[in-house]
Design a protein around this motif. Structure first.
Motif, PDB file in Angstrom:
ATOM      1  N   LEU A   1      -7.659   7.187   2.502  1.00 14.66           N
ATOM      2  CA  LEU A   1      -6.610   6.711   3.393  1.00 14.66           C
ATOM      3  C   LEU A   1      -7.113   5.579   4.278  1.00 14.66           C
ATOM      4  CD1 LEU A   1      -5.045  10.126   4.503  1.00 14.66           C
ATOM      5  CD2 LEU A   1      -4.043   8.463   2.924  1.00 14.66           C
ATOM      6  N   LEU A   2      -8.328   5.718   4.783  1.00 10.62           N
ATOM      7  CA  LEU A   2      -8.904   4.692   5.658  1.00 10.62           C
ATOM      8  C   LEU A   2      -9.156   3.391   4.895  1.00 10.62           C
ATOM      9  CD1 LEU A   2     -11.509   6.882   7.595  1.00 10.62           C
ATOM     10  CD2 LEU A   2      -9.326   6.018   8.474  1.00 10.62           C
ATOM     11  N   LEU A   3      -9.705   3.520   3.687  1.00 10.63           N
ATOM     12  CA  LEU A   3     -10.031   2.324   2.907  1.00 10.63           C
ATOM     13  C   LEU A   3      -8.770   1.591   2.469  1.00 10.63           C
ATOM     14  CD1 LEU A   3     -12.188   0.588   1.603  1.00 10.63           C
ATOM     15  CD2 LEU A   3     -12.179   2.122  -0.369  1.00 10.63           C
ATOM     16  N   VAL A   4      -7.782   2.328   1.967  1.00 13.91           N
ATOM     17  CA  VAL A   4      -6.533   1.708   1.526  1.00 13.91           C
ATOM     18  C   VAL A   4      -5.795   1.095   2.711  1.00 13.91           C
ATOM     19  CG1 VAL A   4      -4.268   2.155   0.514  1.00 13.91           C
ATOM     20  CG2 VAL A   4      -6.307   3.206  -0.478  1.00 13.91           C
ATOM     21  N   GLY A   5      -5.710   1.828   3.815  1.00 16.33           N
ATOM     22  CA  GLY A   5      -5.041   1.301   4.999  1.00 16.33           C
ATOM     23  C   GLY A   5      -5.705   0.047   5.537  1.00 16.33           C
ATOM     24  N   SER A   6      -7.028   0.007   5.532  1.00 13.14           N
ATOM     25  CA  SER A   6      -7.750  -1.172   6.018  1.00 13.14           C
ATOM     26  C   SER A   6      -7.498  -2.386   5.133  1.00 13.14           C
ATOM     27  CB  SER A   6      -9.254  -0.878   6.074  1.00 13.14           C
ATOM     28  OG  SER A   6      -9.537   0.162   6.973  1.00 13.14           O
ATOM     29  N   ALA A   7      -7.542  -2.179   3.823  1.00 12.13           N
ATOM     30  CA  ALA A   7      -7.321  -3.300   2.892  1.00 12.13           C
ATOM     31  C   ALA A   7      -5.918  -3.868   3.049  1.00 12.13           C
ATOM     32  CB  ALA A   7      -7.562  -2.836   1.458  1.00 12.13           C
ATOM     33  N   ILE A   8      -4.927  -2.994   3.209  1.00 13.47           N
ATOM     34  CA  ILE A   8      -3.552  -3.464   3.379  1.00 13.47           C
ATOM     35  C   ILE A   8      -3.397  -4.164   4.727  1.00 13.47           C
ATOM     36  CG2 ILE A   8      -1.156  -2.715   3.630  1.00 13.47           C
ATOM     37  CD1 ILE A   8      -1.743  -0.493   1.626  1.00 13.47           C
ATOM     38  N   ASP A   9      -4.028  -3.622   5.761  1.00 14.38           N
ATOM     39  CA  ASP A   9      -3.952  -4.233   7.090  1.00 14.38           C
ATOM     40  C   ASP A   9      -4.565  -5.632   7.079  1.00 14.38           C
ATOM     41  OD1 ASP A   9      -3.288  -4.423   9.742  1.00 14.38           O
ATOM     42  OD2 ASP A   9      -4.912  -3.160  10.475  1.00 14.38           O
ATOM     43  N   LEU A  10      -5.662  -5.805   6.376  1.00 12.34           N
ATOM     44  CA  LEU A  10      -6.299  -7.115   6.287  1.00 12.34           C
ATOM     45  C   LEU A  10      -5.391  -8.134   5.591  1.00 12.34           C
ATOM     46  CD1 LEU A  10      -9.947  -6.076   5.335  1.00 12.34           C
ATOM     47  CD2 LEU A  10      -9.222  -7.154   7.472  1.00 12.34           C
ATOM     48  N   ASP A  11      -4.593  -7.657   4.635  1.00  9.79           N
ATOM     49  CA  ASP A  11      -3.699  -8.553   3.890  1.00  9.79           C
ATOM     50  C   ASP A  11      -2.398  -8.835   4.621  1.00  9.79           C
ATOM     51  OD1 ASP A  11      -5.414  -8.924   1.796  1.00  9.79           O
ATOM     52  OD2 ASP A  11      -4.476  -7.446   0.480  1.00  9.79           O
ATOM     53  N   THR A  12      -1.831  -7.810   5.260  1.00  8.63           N
ATOM     54  CA  THR A  12      -0.447  -7.916   5.748  1.00  8.63           C
ATOM     55  C   THR A  12      -0.268  -7.677   7.236  1.00  8.63           C
ATOM     56  OG1 THR A  12       0.051  -5.562   5.384  1.00  8.63           O
ATOM     57  CG2 THR A  12       0.304  -7.046   3.491  1.00  8.63           C
ATOM     58  N   TYR A  13      -1.339  -7.301   7.943  1.00  5.92           N
ATOM     59  CA  TYR A  13      -1.247  -6.927   9.366  1.00  5.92           C
ATOM     60  C   TYR A  13      -0.357  -5.703   9.577  1.00  5.92           C
ATOM     61  CZ  TYR A  13      -3.341 -11.492  10.364  1.00  5.92           C
ATOM     62  OH  TYR A  13      -4.177 -12.579  10.403  1.00  5.92           O
ATOM     63  N   THR A  14      -0.203  -4.892   8.568  1.00 15.22           N
ATOM     64  CA  THR A  14       0.575  -3.664   8.678  1.00 15.22           C
ATOM     65  C   THR A  14      -0.174  -2.532   7.972  1.00 15.22           C
ATOM     66  OG1 THR A  14       1.821  -4.103   6.644  1.00 15.22           O
ATOM     67  CG2 THR A  14       2.797  -4.872   8.718  1.00 15.22           C
ATOM     68  N   ILE A  15       0.128  -1.298   8.409  1.00 22.45           N
ATOM     69  CA  ILE A  15      -0.389  -0.106   7.739  1.00 22.45           C
ATOM     70  C   ILE A  15       0.831   0.709   7.344  1.00 22.45           C
ATOM     71  CG2 ILE A  15      -1.877   1.911   7.915  1.00 22.45           C
ATOM     72  CD1 ILE A  15      -3.342   0.521  10.200  1.00 22.45           C
ATOM     73  N   PRO A  16       1.113   0.869   6.058  1.00 24.81           N
ATOM     74  CA  PRO A  16       2.373   1.486   5.623  1.00 24.81           C
ATOM     75  C   PRO A  16       2.557   2.917   6.122  1.00 24.81           C
ATOM     76  CG  PRO A  16       1.262   0.397   3.794  1.00 24.81           C
ATOM     77  CD  PRO A  16       0.287   0.434   4.925  1.00 24.81           C
ATOM     78  N   ASP A  17       3.784   3.232   6.521  1.00 29.51           N
ATOM     79  CA  ASP A  17       4.110   4.603   6.900  1.00 29.51           C
ATOM     80  C   ASP A  17       3.913   5.555   5.729  1.00 29.51           C
ATOM     81  OD1 ASP A  17       4.769   3.834   9.448  1.00 29.51           O
ATOM     82  OD2 ASP A  17       6.915   3.705   9.060  1.00 29.51           O
ATOM     83  N   GLU A  18       4.112   5.052   4.503  1.00 25.14           N
ATOM     84  CA  GLU A  18       3.928   5.886   3.316  1.00 25.14           C
ATOM     85  C   GLU A  18       2.493   6.384   3.191  1.00 25.14           C
ATOM     86  OE1 GLU A  18       7.354   3.169   2.665  1.00 25.14           O
ATOM     87  OE2 GLU A  18       5.300   2.936   3.392  1.00 25.14           O
ATOM     88  N   LEU A  19       1.586   5.777   3.934  1.00 23.58           N
ATOM     89  CA  LEU A  19       0.185   6.163   3.915  1.00 23.58           C
ATOM     90  C   LEU A  19      -0.145   7.063   5.109  1.00 23.58           C
ATOM     91  CD1 LEU A  19      -2.083   5.253   1.910  1.00 23.58           C
ATOM     92  CD2 LEU A  19      -2.825   3.669   3.696  1.00 23.58           C
ATOM     93  N   THR A  20       0.302   6.666   6.304  1.00 26.63           N
ATOM     94  CA  THR A  20      -0.135   7.351   7.523  1.00 26.63           C
ATOM     95  C   THR A  20       0.612   8.648   7.797  1.00 26.63           C
ATOM     96  OG1 THR A  20       1.352   5.896   8.780  1.00 26.63           O
ATOM     97  CG2 THR A  20      -0.968   5.253   8.629  1.00 26.63           C
ATOM     98  N   LEU A  21       1.934   8.632   7.682  1.00 27.67           N
ATOM     99  CA  LEU A  21       2.687   9.841   8.027  1.00 27.67           C
ATOM    100  C   LEU A  21       2.398  10.999   7.058  1.00 27.67           C
ATOM    101  CD1 LEU A  21       6.019   8.213   9.211  1.00 27.67           C
ATOM    102  CD2 LEU A  21       4.256   9.304  10.611  1.00 27.67           C
TER     103      LEU A  21
END
Length: 381
Positions: free
Chosen positions: A114-134
């Motif tokens: 979760l941390l690795l996927v969220g970080s990679a997406i954040d680096l690309d889009t400045y967002t962390i998807p709710d589909e990942l965190t919630l």
């Protein structure tokens, strides 16, 4: 070869496979695509990839980093994510042996992904998807249940997971609230959310300080109910809620009321609970294909993205509140150092806090227990 060592090797191989799937999540989640269909294909020529194209690490190396069919370059991020996941899973299996920690160790591997996927997406889009965190928060609580049943020491049980999730979200959202308030020069929000949003979170902060986490959260949710009944936003001034919390802290430090520590804990946990309910509502309301998803709604600038709030809840749910604090300290320190380096190199200085928070969580996962124990020994606890 011992069983524990064999499991470390298996965990590393399994991590490589999960890393391959993580690349699918990193590419598809920000685009709102189905993560299962269609099957893996080249984003350049859209050709479906065969089994020999999907072997973690080795396919990329054997193909020279290019698509077999159109020879378009394949990002080096793909093998990096696979290698990091394999290394991370093997490290977790070595530090938290599966024969001892069982499902708890698997939970930490889930957290790492979760941390690795969220970080990679954040680096690309400045967002962390709710589909990942919630869903990540829910998984953290589930592993808390499993830790409770197994009687695993060193990992949070259900009560500690709930407390960690609420305090994690509450701490980050409190920073967000006061940071945003200062940036607006103590002016009220121009676009309060309906029916639940930052106003209800601020109310939870104040009420939780005096009434405790659950009653405080109830007050915040009651405000959302009042908005629904009135069919409009019933404003709750931040001068009353955020200013009132500052006054409450002063009063609590003087020995009046529940006490400073209980007030802070109740305030943050109540705000965290309201934040997660609000996050679930916003996720449902803005799900793909709805009118709200397509609408360009006005909003007030905030000091920190709300995705970081939910990511902190994930970390707290999996690691507990003490290691969460370690993660936050590491994240702030790393962000400050790398921010200064970025300024010196005159690079983009827009803050992507998610990767720093993820880095802090990995440090807390590996060394957090020793850091907390050392801190307690220093205080003579």
């Amino acid at each position: 070869m011992s069983l524990d060592l064999l499991l470390v090797v298996f965990a590393g191989v399994f991590g490589l496979l999960v890393g391959s799937f993580s690349n699918v999540l990193i590419w598809r989640l920000p685009r709102g695509e189905n993560i299962a269909f269609p099957p893996s294909h080249c984003p350049g020529c859209d050709h479906r990839l065969g089994a020999t194209d999907l072997v973690p690490l080795f396919s990329w190396l054997s193909l020279g980093g290019k698509c077999r069919y159109c020879r378009a370059p394949i990002k080096s991020r793909y093998p990096v994510v696979e290698a990091l996941t394999g290394l991370g899973y093997a490290t977790i299996a070595a530090l938290f042996p599966l024969t001892v920690y069982g499902a708890g160790a698997l939970g930490l591997m889930v957290l790492f992904t979760l941390l690795l996927v969220g970080s990679a997406i954040d680096l690309d889009t400045y967002t962390i998807p709710d589909e990942l965190t919630l869903p990540g928060v829910a998984l953290g609580l589930l592993f808390g249940v499993l830790n409770t049943r197994a009687g695993v020491s060193g990992l949070p049980d259900l009560a500690a997971s709930v407390n960690g999730a609420l305090l994690g979200a509450g701490l980050l959202v409190a920073i967000n609230q006061y940071g945003s308030w200062v940036l607006r020069r103590l002016r009220e929000r121009e676009y309060p959310e309906y029916p639940i949003g930052f106003q209800q979170i601020s109310l939870g902060l104040l009420a939780g300080a005096w009434l405790g986490p659950w009653w405080g959260a109830g007050v915040g949710l009651l405000s959302a109910g009042a908005n629904l009944l009135a069919r409009r936003v019933v404003r709750v001034p931040e001068l009353l809620t955020l200013g009132g919390l500052l006054l409450s802290v002063v009063i609590g430090s003087a020995g009046i009321g529940p006490g400073l520590i209980l007030m802070v804990q109740g305030s943050l946990a109540a705000a965290g609970a309201v934040s997660l309910v609000a996050g679930l509502y916003w996720w449902w309301r803005h799900r793909p294909g709805t009118e709200a998803d397509a609408a360009d709604e006005p909003y007030d600038a905030s000091a920190m993205g709300f995705g970081d709030v939910k990511l902190a809840a994930v970390i707290g749910a999996f690691l507990g509140w003490e290691r969460l604090l370690v993660a936050l300290v590491i994240a702030v320190f790393a962000g400050a150092v790398l921010g200064v380096v970025g300024l010196a190199l005159r690079r983009e200085n827009r803050v992507k806090f998610g990767p720093y928070l993820a880095l802090g969580a990995v440090v807390a996962l590996i060394w957090g227990g020793s850091i907390v124990a050392g801190y307690r020994q220093l205080l003579g606890m």
